[in-house]
Design a protein around this motif. Structure first.
Motif, PDB file in Angstrom:
ATOM      1  N   SER A 159       0.811  -1.218   0.000  1.00 40.37           N
ATOM      2  CA  SER A 159       0.000   0.000   0.000  1.00 40.37           C
ATOM      3  C   SER A 159       0.844   1.267   0.000  1.00 40.37           C
ATOM      4  O   SER A 159       0.302   2.363   0.053  1.00 40.37           O
ATOM      5  CB  SER A 159      -0.950   0.011   1.196  1.00 40.37           C
ATOM      6  OG  SER A 159      -0.220  -0.034   2.402  1.00 40.37           O
ATOM      7  N   PHE A 208      -3.434  -2.961  -2.486  1.00 42.55           N
ATOM      8  CA  PHE A 208      -4.657  -2.984  -1.677  1.00 42.55           C
ATOM      9  C   PHE A 208      -4.550  -2.039  -0.494  1.00 42.55           C
ATOM     10  O   PHE A 208      -3.496  -1.985   0.142  1.00 42.55           O
ATOM     11  CB  PHE A 208      -4.898  -4.409  -1.162  1.00 42.55           C
ATOM     12  CG  PHE A 208      -6.065  -4.514  -0.239  1.00 42.55           C
ATOM     13  CD1 PHE A 208      -7.350  -4.632  -0.744  1.00 42.55           C
ATOM     14  CD2 PHE A 208      -5.889  -4.482   1.130  1.00 42.55           C
ATOM     15  CE1 PHE A 208      -8.436  -4.725   0.114  1.00 42.55           C
ATOM     16  CE2 PHE A 208      -6.969  -4.573   1.993  1.00 42.55           C
ATOM     17  CZ  PHE A 208      -8.244  -4.698   1.474  1.00 42.55           C
ATOM     18  N   PRO A 209      -5.611  -1.364  -0.164  1.00 43.16           N
ATOM     19  CA  PRO A 209      -6.895  -1.217  -0.852  1.00 43.16           C
ATOM     20  C   PRO A 209      -6.799  -0.121  -1.921  1.00 43.16           C
ATOM     21  O   PRO A 209      -6.624   1.064  -1.608  1.00 43.16           O
ATOM     22  CB  PRO A 209      -7.877  -0.849   0.238  1.00 43.16           C
ATOM     23  CG  PRO A 209      -7.041  -0.131   1.269  1.00 43.16           C
ATOM     24  CD  PRO A 209      -5.641  -0.721   1.157  1.00 43.16           C
ATOM     25  N   GLU A 244      -8.494   1.741  -4.243  1.00 46.09           N
ATOM     26  CA  GLU A 244      -9.198   3.024  -4.320  1.00 46.09           C
ATOM     27  C   GLU A 244      -8.935   3.900  -3.102  1.00 46.09           C
ATOM     28  O   GLU A 244      -8.790   5.104  -3.217  1.00 46.09           O
ATOM     29  CB  GLU A 244     -10.709   2.800  -4.485  1.00 46.09           C
ATOM     30  CG  GLU A 244     -11.124   2.440  -5.893  1.00 46.09           C
ATOM     31  CD  GLU A 244     -10.931   3.584  -6.866  1.00 46.09           C
ATOM     32  OE1 GLU A 244     -11.709   4.557  -6.816  1.00 46.09           O
ATOM     33  OE2 GLU A 244      -9.983   3.504  -7.685  1.00 46.09           O
ATOM     34  N   GLN A 245      -8.843   3.303  -1.950  1.00 52.91           N
ATOM     35  CA  GLN A 245      -8.675   4.064  -0.717  1.00 52.91           C
ATOM     36  C   GLN A 245      -7.276   4.668  -0.582  1.00 52.91           C
ATOM     37  O   GLN A 245      -7.089   5.615   0.176  1.00 52.91           O
ATOM     38  CB  GLN A 245      -8.976   3.170   0.502  1.00 52.91           C
ATOM     39  CG  GLN A 245     -10.427   2.761   0.604  1.00 52.91           C
ATOM     40  CD  GLN A 245     -10.814   1.590  -0.297  1.00 52.91           C
ATOM     41  OE1 GLN A 245     -10.055   1.101  -1.113  1.00 52.91           O
ATOM     42  NE2 GLN A 245     -12.052   1.143  -0.153  1.00 52.91           N
ATOM     43  N   THR A 251      -6.767  -4.462  -5.940  1.00 47.99           N
ATOM     44  CA  THR A 251      -8.020  -4.933  -5.359  1.00 47.99           C
ATOM     45  C   THR A 251      -8.453  -3.904  -4.326  1.00 47.99           C
ATOM     46  O   THR A 251      -7.646  -3.132  -3.824  1.00 47.99           O
ATOM     47  CB  THR A 251      -7.870  -6.314  -4.678  1.00 47.99           C
ATOM     48  OG1 THR A 251      -6.998  -6.197  -3.559  1.00 47.99           O
ATOM     49  CG2 THR A 251      -7.335  -7.361  -5.628  1.00 47.99           C
ATOM     50  N   GLY A 252      -9.726  -3.903  -4.024  1.00 50.96           N
ATOM     51  CA  GLY A 252     -10.247  -2.955  -3.044  1.00 50.96           C
ATOM     52  C   GLY A 252     -10.832  -1.738  -3.719  1.00 50.96           C
ATOM     53  O   GLY A 252     -10.113  -0.827  -4.087  1.00 50.96           O
ATOM     54  N   GLY A 253     -12.130  -1.765  -3.923  1.00 49.74           N
ATOM     55  CA  GLY A 253     -12.808  -0.647  -4.569  1.00 49.74           C
ATOM     56  C   GLY A 253     -12.878  -0.769  -6.076  1.00 49.74           C
ATOM     57  O   GLY A 253     -13.353   0.135  -6.753  1.00 49.74           O
TER      58      GLY A 253
END
Length: 112
Positions: A8, A27-28, A30-31, A53-55
């Protein structure tokens, strides 16, 4: 067995490089900045490939897959719990086929 540890931030990427990894899960996605973050990381980490992955959704899947550093995307929008619980497998199949069609020639596409 292929293993794609999650990253991340650049520090995580440096650790992945120390272990000789060339593909990581982002990951995550989008966040932590999504496509813009991956674009920023492509320069200094041009040898790393990502699986965001994630969002990830049908709405942003192609934007991720268009990045040269992205080899695959993972997403759960295709297999939501309510679809599984109601045994609506035709909708799962439709959503999955839509996602695969969005890959437009990417060498790899995996659902994670």
């Amino acid at each position: 067995m292929p293993i794609y540890p999650g990253v991340s931030c650049p520090t995580d990427l440096e650790t992945a490089l120390e272990f000789g990894l060339e593909v990581v899960k982002f990951f995550p996605a989008e966040q932590i900045g999504g496509v813009k973050m991956l674009q920023a990381l492509q320069g200094p980490y041009g040898n790393i490939r990502f699986i965001p992955t994630g969002g990830i959704s049908a709405a942003n899947l192609k934007t991720y897959l268009d990045l040269p550093s992205v080899i695959a995307c993972g997403g759960s929008w295709m297999v939501k719990a309510d679809l599984i619980k109601s045994r609506n497998f035709s909708e799962v199949q439709r959503l999955t086929a839509e996602a695969v069609a969005s890959s437009e020639g990417k060498p790899t596409f995996k659902f994670i």
